[in-house]
Design a protein around this motif. Structure first.
Motif, PDB file in Angstrom:
ATOM      1  N   VAL A  42       0.844  -1.200   0.000  1.00 53.75           N
ATOM      2  CA  VAL A  42       0.000   0.000   0.000  1.00 53.75           C
ATOM      3  C   VAL A  42       0.876   1.245   0.000  1.00 53.75           C
ATOM      4  O   VAL A  42       2.035   1.206   0.373  1.00 53.75           O
ATOM      5  CB  VAL A  42      -0.951   0.012   1.226  1.00 53.75           C
ATOM      6  N   ASP A  43       0.288   2.346  -0.413  1.00 49.24           N
ATOM      7  CA  ASP A  43       1.015   3.604  -0.510  1.00 49.24           C
ATOM      8  C   ASP A  43       0.510   4.554   0.579  1.00 49.24           C
ATOM      9  O   ASP A  43      -0.574   5.133   0.455  1.00 49.24           O
ATOM     10  CB  ASP A  43       0.807   4.198  -1.905  1.00 49.24           C
ATOM     11  N   PHE A  44       1.284   4.689   1.652  1.00 48.33           N
ATOM     12  CA  PHE A  44       0.892   5.536   2.773  1.00 48.33           C
ATOM     13  C   PHE A  44       0.715   6.985   2.331  1.00 48.33           C
ATOM     14  O   PHE A  44      -0.301   7.610   2.612  1.00 48.33           O
ATOM     15  CB  PHE A  44       1.927   5.460   3.901  1.00 48.33           C
ATOM     16  N   ALA A  45       1.710   7.519   1.610  1.00 51.93           N
ATOM     17  CA  ALA A  45       1.652   8.923   1.188  1.00 51.93           C
ATOM     18  C   ALA A  45       0.450   9.186   0.294  1.00 51.93           C
ATOM     19  O   ALA A  45      -0.225  10.203   0.433  1.00 51.93           O
ATOM     20  CB  ALA A  45       2.949   9.315   0.483  1.00 51.93           C
ATOM     21  N   GLU A  46       0.168   8.271  -0.618  1.00 58.19           N
ATOM     22  CA  GLU A  46      -0.959   8.455  -1.532  1.00 58.19           C
ATOM     23  C   GLU A  46      -2.300   8.321  -0.801  1.00 58.19           C
ATOM     24  O   GLU A  46      -3.258   9.018  -1.097  1.00 58.19           O
ATOM     25  CB  GLU A  46      -0.872   7.436  -2.679  1.00 58.19           C
TER      26      GLU A  46
END
Length: 156
Positions: A42-46
């Motif tokens: 998963v992409d935390f920043a996104e």
């Protein structure tokens, strides 16, 4: 001789003292299937981006986090190893708990609170005005572990 006690007054409802939610705030962010969140697909920043903010004026040594979410942002499903108390100051959260939200749901508004029992997964979705709230635990934050589940994430 008496000394003055320094008191810093602020309100969670002002626009001062907020920063975008950093991944490294909690080194104990874990993926529910094992491993660190940083290594999950998963992409935390996104996912969090400018959707969630942390209040820089709330001292975490008191086991508090001041947080704010933009309208309709869903904090991905997660659970903790400790019970958690959430108090809403402005806006609202719709909370669905249980493995897939099947155990129950409720909308929490200003002046209301809810408690999640350790180990209970839940997903929180901010209302149409967003939400400002405080979360706290019965032990120091150094003992807190957050296990993130797949629901609600932007995937890499």
């Amino acid at each position: 001789m008496a000394t003055a006690l320094g008191i810093d007054y602020f309100t969670l409802l002002s626009d001062d003292g907020w920063m975008d939610m950093p991944l490294d705030v909690m080194p104990s962010y874990l993926w529910a299937d094992g491993g660190l969140l940083a290594d999950a697909p998963v992409d935390f920043a996104e996912t969090f981006g400018r959707n969630m903010q942390l209040c820089t004026k709330v001292d975490p040594t008191f086991n508090f986090n001041g947080l704010r979410c933009v309208p309709n942002f869903a904090v991905p499903r997660h659970h903790h190893n400790l019970d958690e108390l959430i108090i809403v100051f402005a806006g609202q959260f719709h909370v669905a708990w249980g493995k897939n939200g099947e155990e129950g749901s409720r909308t929490i508004g200003p002046g209301e609170f809810w408690i999640s029992t350790a180990g209970t997964p839940y997903l929180m979705t901010a209302g149409p005005e967003g939400v400002t709230y405080i979360e706290t635990w019965p032990a120091p934050m150094a003992e807190l572990e957050t296990y993130w589940h797949d629901a609600g994430w932007v995937h890499r």
